[in-house]
Design a protein around this motif. Sequence first.
Motif, short mmCIF file in Angstrom:
data_model
loop_
_atom_site.label_atom_id
_atom_site.label_comp_id
_atom_site.label_asym_id
_atom_site.label_seq_id
_atom_site.Cartn_x
_atom_site.Cartn_y
_atom_site.Cartn_z
N ARG A 17 0.83 -1.19 0.00
CA ARG A 17 0.00 0.00 0.00
C ARG A 17 0.88 1.25 0.00
O ARG A 17 2.06 1.20 0.30
CB ARG A 17 -0.93 0.00 1.22
CG ARG A 17 -1.88 -1.17 1.23
CD ARG A 17 -2.78 -1.15 2.46
NE ARG A 17 -3.55 -2.39 2.53
CZ ARG A 17 -4.65 -2.64 1.83
NH1 ARG A 17 -5.12 -1.74 0.99
NH2 ARG A 17 -5.29 -3.79 1.95
N ILE A 18 0.26 2.39 -0.31
CA ILE A 18 1.01 3.64 -0.46
C ILE A 18 1.71 4.02 0.84
O ILE A 18 2.87 4.45 0.81
CB ILE A 18 0.09 4.77 -0.96
CG1 ILE A 18 -0.41 4.44 -2.39
CG2 ILE A 18 0.81 6.11 -0.96
CD1 ILE A 18 -1.50 5.35 -2.90
N ASN A 19 1.04 3.83 1.98
CA ASN A 19 1.69 4.21 3.24
C ASN A 19 2.95 3.38 3.50
O ASN A 19 3.92 3.87 4.08
CB ASN A 19 0.72 4.11 4.42
CG ASN A 19 0.01 2.79 4.51
OD1 ASN A 19 0.04 2.00 3.57
ND2 ASN A 19 -0.62 2.53 5.64
N VAL A 20 2.95 2.14 3.01
CA VAL A 20 4.15 1.28 3.15
C VAL A 20 5.29 1.84 2.29
O VAL A 20 6.45 1.87 2.72
CB VAL A 20 3.82 -0.18 2.75
CG1 VAL A 20 5.08 -1.03 2.73
CG2 VAL A 20 2.78 -0.77 3.69
N LEU A 21 4.97 2.29 1.08
CA LEU A 21 6.00 2.84 0.19
C LEU A 21 6.60 4.12 0.76
O LEU A 21 7.78 4.42 0.55
CB LEU A 21 5.42 3.13 -1.20
CG LEU A 21 4.78 1.97 -1.97
CD1 LEU A 21 4.40 2.41 -3.37
CD2 LEU A 21 5.68 0.77 -2.01
#
Length: 272
Positions: free
Chosen positions: A205-209
């Motif tokens: 997910r974007i928050n992980v990136l």
Amino acid sequence: MSDSTVLEPTPLEPTGALSVETVLSVRHWNEHLFSFKITRPASFRFRSGEFIMIGLRGDNGKPLLRAYSIASPSWAEEIEFLSIKVEDGPLTSKLQLIQPGDQIYLGRKPTGTLVTDALTPGKRLFLFGSGTGLAPFLSLIRDPDVYEMYEQVIVVHSVRRVADLAFREELESQLAGDPLVEDQALVQLTYVPTVTREDFHTTGRINVLIENGRLFEGLKGEARMDPETDRVMLCGSMAMNKDIAAMLEGMGFVEGSNNKPADFVIERAFVG
């Protein structure tokens, strides 16, 4: 009347709030994702990133409407939309069956917060979208003004499956062949597709990136989100919007609006 007679549907009637437009083309990306273009009224004006009400005739004979982000830039002669197919969805169950030549309702008053007016000036513009939340960003990245305002424009599109990466070829080519922004996009546009449920070169997910730094590979500037230089737009599921907004606020970002521009904006009227 013979059995072979097909009854023509009654034409849609425009109203004070709705014009009647014609479907020009339909593109099915997979079994639950499609995009389509419709005619644009000569008087229709919108800012890149805004949404509008569109719809069909409902079972009760009245317009059945939903808010859809406009995927085409403000200068385009046609209006494009990106939609999911929901089998029992009141509107999308019908909308997914449209063909070129069919009629569709189009609202007369576009609105929304995913516009550059709602952000203060910055150097990098991050456009975070999940699923059909990509749509308003397709409009923004084809607007020449965006490249005048920001040194870098980064589109991050999070989907479950590789097949859900709509417009992937156009984005990977950095809008090659676009009549207005081809040269700027080649230098300033970065596309980061990420897939959460299949193997792909970028997953998560974007928050992980953001957390693991993968998002910042190849970008100029800090390898982190910085409210001094970065501006952000969010459009996707409620969960994504909420999670990333909380993360940004924890970093010192302030949510903006049309009335009070700031560091990041969310499209709250559109969930998909």
